[in-house]
Design a protein around this motif. Structure first.
Motif: not given
Length: 394
Positions: A124-144
Motif C-alpha cells: 500500500e502506497i499513500g495509506y496503511r490499511n485504510n484510505v483515511r490513514s494517509k501517509v502524505l509523504k507518499e501520496s502527495l505528487m506533482l503533476t505536469d
C-alpha cells in the motif's frame, strides 16, 4: 569352545583363539577415538562406561545409531502445492525443488527455505490499511501543470523466481514499495491534473504497472506485478474548496459551450439552407430574365424583318395587338351616337357596379337599345384608324 563355556568372554584370557570380547572391542574403539581427538589418558583409565556395567557398550552404540538415523531423517521435507523449496549448502544456493517429498543433506551441511510463489502480496502506497490513514509523504505528487494531487494506490504482486527474491536484493518488499512510488510519480509528473483526476485513471494504472515491472526486472527481484489499483485521487484537503469552485466553473463553461454549439447547430443549417434557396431562386430569376430578354430580342429581330418586307401590314398588326392588350385589362363602355342624343347622361359609377355583378348585362346594352356588336365596332375602329393613318401619311 562351546557357546556355554564359562570362559567365553573372559577378559583375562586374551590369548584364547575364540571370538573377541565385545567389551574389549568397544574399549579399543574408545581408545582410538580418544587418540584421534588428542585424549592421551592411560589405556587402563576406563574410557567409556565402567567395565563392571553389563551391556554398557551395546546401549551407547544403539544410542549413537539412533542419533545418526534421526540426523539423516531430518533431511526429509515436503514442499506443498504453490511453494518452492530453496536448498542451501553451507549458505550457498544449490537448487530449487518442486512440490512433493524431498530430501537434502541434514543440517549443518545443507538447509532449506520454503517460498510461497502463489501467494498474492500487497503493498500500500499513500495509506496503511485504510484510505483515511494517509501517509502524505507518499501520496502527495506533482503533476505536469504544477498542481499537487493526493494519490493513494495499492500494488499486488507474486513471486516468479524464488532464488532472485531471496538472494539478489536485501529487502525485496521494501524495494517494491519504493519502485511503485517512483514509477507512479514519474507517470503523474508527465500528465495534466485534470487527466489524472478524471480521464486517465485506467491508463495511468496500466502505464505504472508496466514501468514498475521493467524496474523490478532490471533489479532482478524475482517479482511479477499482478495489478495496480488506484484507491483515491483528489486534490489536497487544504485547497479542496477552491478546487471545487474551479470544477464548478469548468462545468458551467462546458454547459454554456454545449448550449452554444446546440444553438449553432440549429441556426447555421437553417441559414445555409435559406442562403442556398435564395441563391437558387436568384439563379433561376437570372436564367428567366436572360431567356426572356433573348426571346424578346429574337422576336424584335423577326418583327423588324417582317416590317422591312411590309411596313403597313406590320404597323397595323402591332397596333391591333397593343390595343387588344390594353383593352383586355380595362373597363369599356360603348355608346352608339347614331340616331341618339350625344348628351346622354351616363351614370358611369352605376354602370361599373352593374358590370361587376354576375349575370348582369353588359354596359353596351345599358347605354343604348341598339348596341353595336363588338365586331362591327372593331371594324369601324379599324377603318377609322386606317383612315387616320392614310390621312397622316404624306
Amino acid at each position: 569352545m562351546a557357546w556355554n563355556d564359562p570362559q567365553w568372554g573372559n577378559k583375562g584370557n586374551r590369548n584364547n583363539s575364540g571370538p573377541p570380547d565385545l567389551d574389549e572391542l568397544w574399549r579399543r574403539f574408545n581408545q582410538r577415538l580418544g587418540g584421534m581427538f588428542g585424549n592421551r589418558s592411560p589405556r587402563g583409565g576406563g574410557e567409556g562406561l565402567p567395565s563392571n556395567m553389563p551391556g554398557g557398550g551395546n546401549l551407547i552404540g544403539l544410542l549413537i545409531g539412533a542419533l545418526v538415523l534421526i540426523w539423516i531423517a531430518s533431511g526429509f521435507y515436503i514442499v506443498d502445492t504453490g511453494q518452492r523449496g530453496v536448498v542451501l549448502r553451507f549458505g550457498k544456493y544449490v537448487e530449487t525443488t518442486e512440490p512433493g517429498p524431498r530430501w537434502h543433506l541434514p543440517w549443518p551441511i545443507e538447509s532449506r527455505e520454503m517460498v510461497n510463489v502463489d501467494q498474492v502480496r500487497t503493498v500500500e502506497i499513500g495509506y496503511r490499511n485504510n484510505v483515511r490513514s494517509k501517509v502524505l509523504k507518499e501520496s502527495l505528487m506533482l503533476t505536469d501543470d504544477e498542481n499537487i494531487i493526493d494519490l493513494q494506490f495499492a500494488v499486488q504482486y507474486i513471486l516468479k523466481d524464488p532464488q532472485d527474491f531471496l538472494f539478489i536484493n536485501r529487502a525485496p518488499e521494501d524495494t517494491v514499495l519504493q519502485v511503485a512510488e517512483t514509477a507512479m510519480r514519474e507517470i503523474v509528473g508527465k500528465n495534466k491534473m485534470d487527466y489524472v483526476l478524471y480521464e486517465g485513471r485506467a491508463d495511468i494504472a496500466a502505464r505504472a504497472k508496466l514501468l514498475m515491472q521493467q524496474i523490478l526486472d532490471r533489479y532482478k527481484t524475482g517479482i511479477s506485478i499482478s495489478q495496480v489499483t488506484l484507491q483515491n485521487i483528489q486534490p489536497p484537503e487544504q485547497v479542496q474548496a477552491a478546487f471545487d469552485d474551479a470544477v464548478k466553473a469548468g462545468q458551467d463553461r462546458e454547459r454554456l459551450k454545449n448550449e452554444a454549439e446546440a444553438y449553432s447547430n440549429d441556426v447555421v443549417p437553417r441559414a445555409r439552407g435559406l442562403a442556398s434557396r435564395l441563391k437558387e431562386e436568384a439563379e433561376g430569376y437570372k436564367l428567366a430574365v436572360i431567356a426572356n430578354a433573348q426571346g424578346e430580342a429574337s422576336r424584335f429581330a423577326q418583327i423588324l424583318d417582317e416590317y422591312q418586307k411590309a411596313p403597313q401590314v406590320t404597323r397595323q398588326r402591332l397596333y391591333l395587338d397593343t390595343m387588344q392588350t390594353v383593352m383586355n385589362n380595362s373597363s369599356k363602355v360603348l355608346v352608339d351616337q347614331k340616331g341618339g342624343n350625344s348628351l346622354l347622361y351616363l351614370p358611369l359609377d352605376k354602370l361599373q357596379q352593374i358590370v361587376g355583378q354576375p349575370g348582369s348585362a353588359g354596359p353596351e346594352a345599358l347605354a343604348s337599345p341598339t348596341a353595336t356588336p363588338p365586331a362591327a365596332a372593331g371594324a369601324r375602329t379599324r377603318d377609322g384608324l386606317g383612315g387616320r393613318d392614310r390621312e397622316e401619311r404624306p
